[in-house]
Design an enzyme around this catalytic site. Structure first.
Site, mmCIF file in Angstrom:
data_model
loop_
_atom_site.group_PDB
_atom_site.id
_atom_site.type_symbol
_atom_site.label_atom_id
_atom_site.label_comp_id
_atom_site.label_asym_id
_atom_site.label_seq_id
_atom_site.Cartn_x
_atom_site.Cartn_y
_atom_site.Cartn_z
ATOM 1 N N ARG A 4 8.387 -39.057 5.410
ATOM 2 C CA ARG A 4 6.959 -38.697 4.834
ATOM 3 C C ARG A 4 5.860 -38.085 5.285
ATOM 4 O O ARG A 4 4.789 -38.233 5.180
ATOM 5 C CB ARG A 4 6.451 -40.406 4.239
ATOM 6 C CG ARG A 4 7.147 -41.165 3.423
ATOM 7 C CD ARG A 4 6.330 -41.681 2.588
ATOM 8 N NE ARG A 4 7.293 -42.491 1.553
ATOM 9 C CZ ARG A 4 7.753 -43.985 1.927
ATOM 10 N NH1 ARG A 4 7.619 -44.608 3.142
ATOM 11 N NH2 ARG A 4 8.764 -44.692 1.184
ATOM 12 N N LYS A 15 2.059 -23.293 2.711
ATOM 13 C CA LYS A 15 2.901 -23.384 1.759
ATOM 14 C C LYS A 15 4.390 -23.480 2.263
ATOM 15 O O LYS A 15 4.658 -22.708 3.219
ATOM 16 C CB LYS A 15 2.845 -21.931 1.063
ATOM 17 C CG LYS A 15 1.807 -22.025 -0.304
ATOM 18 C CD LYS A 15 1.905 -20.868 -1.017
ATOM 19 C CE LYS A 15 0.955 -20.788 -2.090
ATOM 20 N NZ LYS A 15 1.013 -19.795 -2.921
ATOM 21 N N GLU A 22 -4.531 -23.615 -4.095
ATOM 22 C CA GLU A 22 -4.230 -22.360 -5.050
ATOM 23 C C GLU A 22 -4.875 -22.994 -6.274
ATOM 24 O O GLU A 22 -4.037 -22.728 -7.439
ATOM 25 C CB GLU A 22 -2.891 -22.007 -4.995
ATOM 26 C CG GLU A 22 -2.592 -20.671 -5.596
ATOM 27 C CD GLU A 22 -1.166 -20.175 -5.402
ATOM 28 O OE1 GLU A 22 -0.750 -20.097 -4.138
ATOM 29 O OE2 GLU A 22 -0.583 -19.946 -6.491
ATOM 30 N N HIS A 70 8.859 -11.412 -7.599
ATOM 31 C CA HIS A 70 9.843 -12.467 -7.535
ATOM 32 C C HIS A 70 10.803 -12.636 -8.750
ATOM 33 O O HIS A 70 12.131 -12.707 -8.538
ATOM 34 C CB HIS A 70 8.879 -13.949 -7.808
ATOM 35 C CG HIS A 70 8.276 -14.536 -6.395
ATOM 36 N ND1 HIS A 70 7.365 -15.564 -6.544
ATOM 37 C CD2 HIS A 70 8.500 -14.304 -5.240
ATOM 38 C CE1 HIS A 70 6.895 -15.681 -5.337
ATOM 39 N NE2 HIS A 70 7.597 -14.953 -4.516
ATOM 40 N N LYS A 114 -6.437 -14.273 5.433
ATOM 41 C CA LYS A 114 -5.620 -15.355 4.800
ATOM 42 C C LYS A 114 -6.377 -16.721 5.149
ATOM 43 O O LYS A 114 -6.734 -17.476 4.280
ATOM 44 C CB LYS A 114 -4.365 -15.181 5.096
ATOM 45 C CG LYS A 114 -3.425 -16.514 4.725
ATOM 46 C CD LYS A 114 -2.237 -16.272 3.947
ATOM 47 C CE LYS A 114 -1.663 -17.517 3.349
ATOM 48 N NZ LYS A 114 -0.182 -17.750 3.228
ATOM 49 N N ASN A 129 -0.970 -13.505 -4.554
ATOM 50 C CA ASN A 129 0.011 -13.407 -5.286
ATOM 51 C C ASN A 129 0.091 -11.932 -5.797
ATOM 52 O O ASN A 129 0.848 -11.640 -6.681
ATOM 53 C CB ASN A 129 0.273 -14.377 -6.442
ATOM 54 C CG ASN A 129 0.451 -15.695 -6.010
ATOM 55 O OD1 ASN A 129 0.942 -16.000 -4.907
ATOM 56 N ND2 ASN A 129 -0.169 -16.825 -6.616
ATOM 57 N N GLU A 131 3.684 -6.764 2.794
ATOM 58 C CA GLU A 131 2.920 -7.998 2.753
ATOM 59 C C GLU A 131 1.415 -7.736 3.287
ATOM 60 O O GLU A 131 0.506 -8.220 2.915
ATOM 61 C CB GLU A 131 3.693 -9.275 3.428
ATOM 62 C CG GLU A 131 3.045 -10.661 2.865
ATOM 63 C CD GLU A 131 3.633 -11.002 1.508
ATOM 64 O OE1 GLU A 131 2.744 -11.441 0.657
ATOM 65 O OE2 GLU A 131 4.856 -11.189 1.302
ATOM 66 N N HIS A 184 3.393 -10.324 -6.576
ATOM 67 C CA HIS A 184 4.279 -11.290 -6.517
ATOM 68 C C HIS A 184 4.915 -11.831 -7.737
ATOM 69 O O HIS A 184 6.351 -12.176 -7.984
ATOM 70 C CB HIS A 184 3.785 -12.636 -5.670
ATOM 71 C CG HIS A 184 3.792 -12.416 -4.322
ATOM 72 N ND1 HIS A 184 3.187 -11.126 -3.604
ATOM 73 C CD2 HIS A 184 4.353 -12.986 -3.506
ATOM 74 C CE1 HIS A 184 3.184 -11.548 -2.361
ATOM 75 N NE2 HIS A 184 3.815 -12.544 -2.042
ATOM 76 N N HIS A 233 12.486 -10.227 -0.142
ATOM 77 C CA HIS A 233 10.953 -10.337 -0.667
ATOM 78 C C HIS A 233 10.042 -9.185 -0.521
ATOM 79 O O HIS A 233 9.335 -8.850 -1.703
ATOM 80 C CB HIS A 233 10.852 -11.590 0.196
ATOM 81 C CG HIS A 233 9.195 -12.016 -0.360
ATOM 82 N ND1 HIS A 233 8.871 -12.391 -1.734
ATOM 83 C CD2 HIS A 233 7.889 -12.211 0.304
ATOM 84 C CE1 HIS A 233 7.633 -12.777 -1.911
ATOM 85 N NE2 HIS A 233 7.173 -12.472 -0.636
ATOM 86 N N ARG A 239 -6.941 -18.476 -4.200
ATOM 87 C CA ARG A 239 -5.781 -18.197 -3.297
ATOM 88 C C ARG A 239 -4.754 -17.316 -4.325
ATOM 89 O O ARG A 239 -3.833 -16.885 -3.781
ATOM 90 C CB ARG A 239 -5.074 -19.358 -2.871
ATOM 91 C CG ARG A 239 -4.104 -19.498 -1.812
ATOM 92 C CD ARG A 239 -3.699 -20.627 -1.128
ATOM 93 N NE ARG A 239 -2.391 -20.410 -0.289
ATOM 94 C CZ ARG A 239 -2.108 -21.300 0.581
ATOM 95 N NH1 ARG A 239 -2.544 -22.299 0.898
ATOM 96 N NH2 ARG A 239 -1.010 -20.852 1.289
HETATM 97 N N1 GLY Z 1 1.965 -16.491 0.372
HETATM 98 C C1 GLY Z 1 0.884 -16.525 -0.575
HETATM 99 C C2 GLY Z 1 0.200 -17.920 0.164
HETATM 100 O O1 GLY Z 1 0.266 -18.452 1.014
HETATM 101 O O2 GLY Z 1 -0.758 -18.434 -0.811
#
Ligand code: GLY
Length: 364
Positions: A130, A152, A240, A255, A230, A248, A194, A251, A267, A244
């Site tokens: 956990r 993430k 998010e 994706h 970031k 994207n 990126e 993305h 990617h 946040r």
């Molecule tokens: N890679 C985008 C984020 O971490 O929100």
């Protein structure tokens, strides 16, 4: 060295992202500087599990284990390199590996690798017993400028990318720029894509390096600016719910491109394609100026990526339907309306095929 503290609620006191050179060989010292209250609860001292992949393991595992062993027992859990490993089977093997090495809740996981390692090791850290503590040691540019910061974590499912995961913050991100020296050219390009994304979001102080084509010559500053941007976004919107989502940029379509190519398109390259397409969409909808469009397009072209896509709008649309960011019939697109001022726009999925056609249409 550049240090950015990230204040997040998902980790009591937040954590530092340290960016510099020569940090990795002293990883044990860096970890010993962290204050682990739970450490004293374990009867036989702190234990480490380094989760890494076959490529990175060959290059850096020995140095890592050697430095860690000065502070406690250290074991390794290694899986085959590549996005194809980012699945539920490998994830299960990692958890079994942690259990086989008798890791307890007071111990520490080290995610040593690029984005795939960071995502899977972070997810394993969040699930094992956990949740046990972990740190990120990015060895790819993409992980350094983006995925190692912000908590993430995820694995891919058959239906799409990153469909199972957690927000689970690390205790430390140790980014040693010297580790990036061994990166193959394609991985450098992926990371640069990126970083360019962050440049478009952040503004001219970072974007200028991409516009002028000298981002590589200024790698330390580029990474520090990306991390700083970031970290700020993550602090303001850890889970998010709003801002946040800006990260994207490129993305949603990127994706979809990855999925359509069966992950053969990496990617970073896929999101570069995604940015190229969304830049056209924003301009052709009249949301950005000719100047903004040209500046972003030129910065993308500076990379010499192959932007000839073989996918049709319909194929990309079907892939986007599997995107986890879709909420019912609505998907949020990030539109590059200005350098340093991108906007979020909720779009009904019925409108997407026409938008994709607009983005794929070639100039007359
Ligand atoms: N890679 C985008 C984020 O971490 O929100």
């Amino acid at each position: 060295m550049f240090t950015r503290h990230v204040n997040v609620t998902n980790n009591n006191s937040g954590y530092d992202v340290k960016v510099g050179r020569g940090l990795f060989e002293n990883i044990g010292v860096e970890i010993s500087n962290l204050n682990f209250k739970s450490h004293v609860l374990t009867p036989d001292g702190l234990k480490f599990a380094v989760i890494t992949d076959s490529n990175v393991g060959e290059l850096y595992l020995e140095t890592c284990i050697k430095s860690l062993r000065e502070y406690g027992d250290a074991a390794a859990v290694i899986f085959n390199a590549g996005e194809a490993s980012k699945n539920i089977n490998t994830f299960g093997q990692i958890l079994e590996g942690l259990a086989a090495n008798k890791l307890t809740r007071g111990d520490l996981i080290i995610a040593l690798g690029g984005g795939v390692v960071g995502d899977m090791a972070g997810f394993a850290a969040g699930c094992y017993m956990r949740g046990i503590k972990f740190i990120q040691v990015p060895t790819s540019l993409l992980a350094a400028v983006d995925s190692s910061v912000g908590g993430k974590t995820a694995i891919d499912l058959t239906a799409g990318k990153n469909l199972a995961g957690l927000f689970y913050q690390p205790e430390l991100v140790l980014c040693d720029i010297d580790l990036l020296k061994s990166l193959p050219e394609i991985e450098m390009q992926c990371g640069m894509a990126e970083a360019l994304k962050t440049g478009i979001l952040r503004g001219d102080d970072l974007f200028k390096f991409f516009e002028n084509g000298n981002a590589r010559e200024n790698l330390d500053e580029v990474i520090a600016l990306c991390v700083d941007y970031k970290a700020g976004v993550v602090e303001r919107d850890e889970r998010e719910q709003g801002e946040r989502k800006l990260l994207n940029l490129g993305h949603t379509i990127g994706h979809a491109i990855e999925l359509c190519s069966n992950y053969e398109i990496k990617h970073g390259l896929a999101i570069a394609q995604g940015m190229k397409i969304i830049n056209k969409i924003a301009f052709r909808l009249g949301l950005s100026s000719q100047e903004t469009f040209n500046r972003i397009d030129k910065a993308l072209n500076n990379f010499n990526f192959d932007f000839n896509l073989n996918f049709k709008a319909e194929e990309l649309f079907n892939a986007i339907l599997a995107d986890k960011k879709r909420k019912g019939d609505v998907i949020t697109l990030v539109l590059p309306v200005e350098i340093g001022a991108c906007e979020l726009k909720d779009v009904n999925i019925n409108a997407l095929p026409a938008l994709l056609e607009l983005g794929l249409m070639r100039e007359e």
